[in-house]
Design a protein around this motif. Structure first.
Motif, PDB file in Angstrom:
ATOM      1  N   UNK A  70       0.867  -1.177   0.000  1.00 40.99           N
ATOM      2  CA  UNK A  70       0.000   0.000   0.000  1.00 40.99           C
ATOM      3  C   UNK A  70       0.901   1.223   0.000  1.00 40.99           C
ATOM      4  N   UNK A  71       0.623   2.174  -0.880  1.00 42.18           N
ATOM      5  CA  UNK A  71       1.400   3.405  -0.956  1.00 42.18           C
ATOM      6  C   UNK A  71       0.469   4.583  -0.696  1.00 42.18           C
ATOM      7  N   UNK A 126       0.238  -6.575  -8.255  1.00 36.75           N
ATOM      8  CA  UNK A 126       0.950  -7.137  -9.403  1.00 36.75           C
ATOM      9  C   UNK A 126      -0.102  -7.827 -10.256  1.00 36.75           C
ATOM     10  N   UNK A 127      -0.091  -7.573 -11.554  1.00 31.64           N
ATOM     11  CA  UNK A 127      -1.055  -8.180 -12.452  1.00 31.64           C
ATOM     12  C   UNK A 127      -0.366  -9.275 -13.252  1.00 31.64           C
TER      13      UNK A 127
END
Length: 107
Positions: free
Chosen positions: A41-42, A49-50
């Motif tokens: 979390x930012x 990531x996908x």
């Protein structure tokens, strides 16, 4: 060469001589499955990531046939040299795409 559009919308290619070529949708759509995995979390925003998996709706390779697919599908199938996706986009005054100048292929 036979060109088959496996996207849900017409692909308009704007050529250098001022003409355009429109490739209508075939009625079949190739899609890549995707899965997001939380990374961190930012500043309160989840980062994921996908990863992309199985591609559905993609016919087998056929001699002298080029399939237009989304960039996502093309990148999910790097060993398929019969796939192309819209390249350099051309936008109207409001920023909406109106076509592309070329198609991007796997090499």
């Amino acid at each position: 060469m036979n060109i088959v559009n496996l996207t849900p919308h017409a692909i308009v290619i704007l050529l250098d001589d001022g003409s355009q070529r429109t490739i209508p949708p075939s009625g079949h759509v190739a899609r890549a499955s995707q899965r997001s995995t939380p990374v961190t979390v930012a500043d309160g925003i989840p980062l994921v990531e996908m990863t992309y998996g199985f591609v559905d709706g993609l016919p087998p390779e056929e001699l002298a046939t080029l399939y237009i697919v989304s960039a996502l599908v093309r990148l999910a199938m790097p060993d398929r040299y019969d796939l192309a996706s819209p390249g350099d986009l051309v936008r109207d005054a409001s920023g909406q795409p109106v076509g592309c100048r070329n198609l991007v292929v796997n090499q």
